[in-house]
Structures are given as C-alpha cells and as structure tokens.
Design a protein around this motif. Structure first.
Motif, PDB file in Angstrom:
ATOM      1  N   THR A   1       9.475  -9.909   9.592  1.00 37.82           N
ATOM      2  CA  THR A   1       8.587  -9.185   8.665  1.00 37.82           C
ATOM      3  C   THR A   1       9.243  -7.982   8.024  1.00 37.82           C
ATOM      4  O   THR A   1       8.811  -7.532   6.956  1.00 37.82           O
TER       5      THR A   1
ATOM      6  N   ARG B   1      -3.056  -0.417  10.414  1.00 32.47           N
ATOM      7  CA  ARG B   1      -3.175  -0.475   8.958  1.00 32.47           C
ATOM      8  C   ARG B   1      -1.839  -0.770   8.292  1.00 32.47           C
ATOM      9  O   ARG B   1      -1.777  -1.535   7.320  1.00 32.47           O
ATOM     10  N   ALA B   2      -0.754  -0.173   8.797  1.00 32.65           N
ATOM     11  CA  ALA B   2       0.569  -0.391   8.200  1.00 32.65           C
ATOM     12  C   ALA B   2       0.959  -1.864   8.283  1.00 32.65           C
ATOM     13  O   ALA B   2       1.538  -2.424   7.341  1.00 32.65           O
TER      14      ALA B   2
ATOM     15  N   ARG C   1      -1.171  -4.452   8.455  1.00 37.56           N
ATOM     16  CA  ARG C   1      -2.043  -5.219   7.561  1.00 37.56           C
ATOM     17  C   ARG C   1      -1.608  -5.082   6.097  1.00 37.56           C
ATOM     18  O   ARG C   1      -1.566  -6.067   5.341  1.00 37.56           O
ATOM     19  N   GLN C   2      -1.282  -3.868   5.683  1.00 39.62           N
ATOM     20  CA  GLN C   2      -0.863  -3.650   4.290  1.00 39.62           C
ATOM     21  C   GLN C   2       0.447  -4.376   3.976  1.00 39.62           C
ATOM     22  O   GLN C   2       0.597  -4.972   2.903  1.00 39.62           O
ATOM     23  N   HIS C   3       1.381  -4.312   4.905  1.00 43.28           N
ATOM     24  CA  HIS C   3       2.666  -4.986   4.677  1.00 43.28           C
ATOM     25  C   HIS C   3       2.469  -6.499   4.621  1.00 43.28           C
ATOM     26  O   HIS C   3       3.110  -7.191   3.815  1.00 43.28           O
ATOM     27  N   ARG C   4       1.562  -6.988   5.444  1.00 38.90           N
ATOM     28  CA  ARG C   4       1.276  -8.421   5.429  1.00 38.90           C
ATOM     29  C   ARG C   4       0.721  -8.852   4.084  1.00 38.90           C
ATOM     30  O   ARG C   4       1.115  -9.896   3.543  1.00 38.90           O
ATOM     31  N   GLN C   5      -0.177  -8.070   3.520  1.00 38.21           N
ATOM     32  CA  GLN C   5      -0.754  -8.393   2.208  1.00 38.21           C
ATOM     33  C   GLN C   5       0.324  -8.427   1.125  1.00 38.21           C
ATOM     34  O   GLN C   5       0.330  -9.310   0.264  1.00 38.21           O
ATOM     35  N   ARG C   6       1.245  -7.460   1.182  1.00 39.23           N
ATOM     36  CA  ARG C   6       2.316  -7.421   0.179  1.00 39.23           C
ATOM     37  C   ARG C   6       3.218  -8.653   0.292  1.00 39.23           C
ATOM     38  O   ARG C   6       3.586  -9.261  -0.725  1.00 39.23           O
TER      39      ARG C   6
END
Length: 418
Positions: free
Chosen positions: A42, A51-52, A54-59
């Motif tokens: 990742t 949160r960090a 989850r946000q990286h996963r979305q990107r």
C-alpha cells in the motif's frame, strides 16, 4: 520500558507453524514474504492508522480503477508494482492489529514517528535488514539483476543485520511499545516475546521454496551457514535440509548395495565405477552441508562408505595376487584404500589405516604411505632438472670450480626445502 504481557491465566499461542489465532506468520511465509506485506503493497507509513488508512485506500482505489498496477513507494526495494487484487487484500490486513503488527515489524519504518524511545541505530538497522533481505529475494526471482556474488552479498547482509537486530533488547522493547500504542483488546494476550519468537522462522522461510532451484541449490549450504551463525536462526535449518539429507542417504545406500553386489560377483571394475562416480559424488554432496546434519548420522554414513571402499580395495588386493595388475589397476587399489582412510570415522580409522599401509607397500613398493603420501614428484623432477641445467651452463661459462660451488649451494637449498 515496561512490556505488555499476556493477561492473567491467558495461554499464549506459539508463533510460526501451528499458530492458533494468528495465522499471519503462515500467510507471509515464503518467497513472497515482502511482496505480501501490507505496508510494502500500500505504501502506507508504519504509523498509519484509522482515517489515514481509509483515505489512502480511497485514493489508490480511484487510481487502480484506470491503471493495472500501483508501483508502490518510489524508493521501495520491490520491483514491478502491485496488482489491484494485491492492493485490495493488503488493506484488509489493517483490520486486525495483530496481523498488521507482523507486517509493520517486517517493513521499513523510515521517518515515521512511532512514539518509541529506540536509539536511532535500531530503526536504521531494521530498515537496512529489510532492504537487504527484500533485495536478495528480488534478485533470486530475477526482478533485480545481480551476479551470484552480488546475490550472496545481499544474503550475508540480510543475515547479519536481522541476526544482530533480533538479539538487541531495544528491538524487543520496540515491539512492546507498539503493542501498547496500538491499544487494541485483541493484542492483550500477545507479548513482545510472542512476535519476536515468530520472526526468525518467517525470515528464513523463503529458503525452503528456493532451495531446489538449479541456480540456487549449489549455494544453499553457504547461504544458510551465513544465517546459522546468528543465535536466532541457529536451530532452524536441520528441518530445511532434512528431505535433502534423507534423499542423499538413500541414494548412497542404494549405490553401496549395488557396489557390494558387483564386488561379490567379481565384477570389480563395475564396483569401482559405482563407488567413484555415484557413491562418492553423493557423499561429498552430503558433506557440503555437514553442519546441518547430526554428527551421529554423518558418522554412520561415513562408516558405511569407508567400509565399502576398504572392502573393495582388499578384494582387489587379493585378486591381483593371482592376476598381476596393470599400473592403472595398482593406482586404483591404492586410491580406494586411501579414500577409505580419509573418510573413515575414528572408530574405523586404525583398521583401515593398517589395510592401506599393506596395500600401499604391496602396490607401490614405497614404504608406509604416511612417508610418501603427497610428495610432489613432478615438481621435484622439474626443480632437479633445472638445477642440473644451471650447473652445466655455469661450467661452460665460468669453469668447473664455479660450477661445483653453485652445485653444492643449489643442492643444499633443495635439500633444505624438502
């Protein structure tokens, strides 16, 4: 630092093989150890949470919707990127703090603020260990171009850095700190020692998969020996070599039985070929990883091979009392007896040496083998011939008196050397 320990009355599962509620060790084991690592795949930093993540996963999911692979970190030692399914699976590992901690301990920490009190050298050693090991595996897989010497250098680097790091109390303290920092009820029954005990077997697990590779097999023993020098890995390789040892021992025993049958049938030439080309070849193969074979087992194999060589040499000795041998046959008998003594364990040495002495005297007429063995006849002849040439030329150029003086000096020097 205080360590997080297993709860009162809790029974901590054994790490590695047979892990109870934490199969992550088994999931990562093998040549894809780093290529399955959640942080490596990742590109998340070691302190990423909530949160960090989850946000990286979305990107990444948005990016992989239009691209086939995600290349990973720019300075990652892994080459070739990661597929969409690999990235998706990696993010799932963050759901369980126990599994995520294993991956965290086996990937680079870099500049991430992990809130620990480790000396800077611990983090530096850790990241260097990961880089050496990951690059060694990438090189063996052909993803990184490296010579055999270069690959061996990477393996040595991985062994020394991981071996040193695992014995540092600060590394154990770091694990204990991370258990506290992640602060999850699922980690309460797992101590730092639990994770620390599982790491060594995981680190050497790739060697099991690549051991049989034609390009790696000749190097296997020396690579493993480099790891076995360090206490955390010292007892992990007998298992790796067990199958190879079993197979080699079976082949040796098959060859010994075949040679024995030929000897008893008087087919001495065939018996010699089997012992020389098959049995001894397999014995030396076993000898190349001797440190991973139990002493009693190696001694038993040595005993069987030495006795077979000795018996064949004695049989040939008796045979040639009736039928005079050729020069080649004499040499063969002497070599068999000598090899038997060379291989023989202590319990057999005296009897085999006695046979060797008798055979040596009978077939060479040069006395006890201990006296004549290894004498460099060819070298001696060349030196003696050169000395005679110098003396003759000295006589021609400077007269007999000078030649005699040079001759005395040369022969004194030669005699002193031997």
């Amino acid at each position: 630092m205080d360590e997080t320990t297993a709860g009162a009355g809790a029974r901590e599962p054994a790490p590695g093989r047979g892990t109870g509620d934490l199969p992550r060790f088994a999931d990562l084991a093998g040549v894809r150890l780093y290529r399955r690592n959640a942080f490596a795949v990742t590109g998340l930093p070691a302190n990423a949470q909530g949160r960090a993540v989850r946000q990286h996963r979305q990107r990444l999911e948005a990016r992989l919707a239009i691209e086939d692979t995600w290349p990973g970190e720019a300075d990652s030692p892994l080459v070739g990127g990661h597929r969409k399914d690999e990235v998706r699976a990696a993010f799932e590992e963050f759901q369980d703090p126990r599994r995520r901690l294993v991956d965290e301990l086996l990937w680079r920490w870099g500049e991430a603020d992990l809130g620990c009190e480790c000396p800077g050298t611990v983090h530096e050693e850790h990241d260097q260990a990961v880089r050496f090991h990951a690059m060694a595996l990438e090189a063996e897989d052909g993803r990184i171009e490296a010579t055999e010497e270069g690959r061996d250098t990477l393996w040595r680097g991985a062994a020394s850095t991981w071996g040193t790091l695992l014995e540092r109390p600060e590394f154990r303290d770091h694990i204990a700190h991370r258990i506290r920092a992640l602060d999850d009820p699922r980690l309460r029954n797992h101590s730092a020692d639990y994770f620390l005990a599982g790491i060594p077997r995981l680190l050497v697990s790739p060697l099991t998969e690549i051991a049989s590779g034609p390009g790696f097999a000749p190097r296997l023993a020396r690579v493993c020996a480099g790891w076995a020098e360090y206490e955390p890995f010292s007892d992990l390789f007998s298992e790796l070599f067990e199958e190879t040892v079993d197979e080699t021992e079976r082949t040796i025993n098959d060859g010994l039985r075949s040679a024995e049958d030929k000897r008893e049938a008087g087919q001495y030439g065939d018996a010699v070929v089997i012992l020389r080309e098959k049995v001894l070849a397999d014995y030396h193969r076993l000898d190349s990883f001797r440190e991973f074979v139990s002493e009693w087992r190696h001694e038993q194999v040595a005993h069987s091979v030495a006795v077979a060589l000795n018996n064949l040499a004695v049989a040939l000795q008796h045979h040639h009392m009736v039928k005079p041998p050729t020069a080649k046959q004499r040499k063969t008998v002497v070599e068999l007896a000598e090899k038997a003594y060379e291989i023989a364990p202590d319990r057999d040495a005296e009897g085999i040496k006695e046979n060797w002495s008798i055979i040596y005297d009978q077939f060479t007429g040069s006395g006890h083998p201990a006296v004549a063995r290894g004498f460099p006849w060819k070298k001696a002849v060349l030196i003696l011939g050169g000395a005679i040439f110098v003396v003759v030329m000295s006589g021609v150029l400077w007269g007999p008196a000078v030649a005699v003086g040079i001759a005395v000096g040369l022969f004194y020097m030669i005699g002193s050397a031997w």
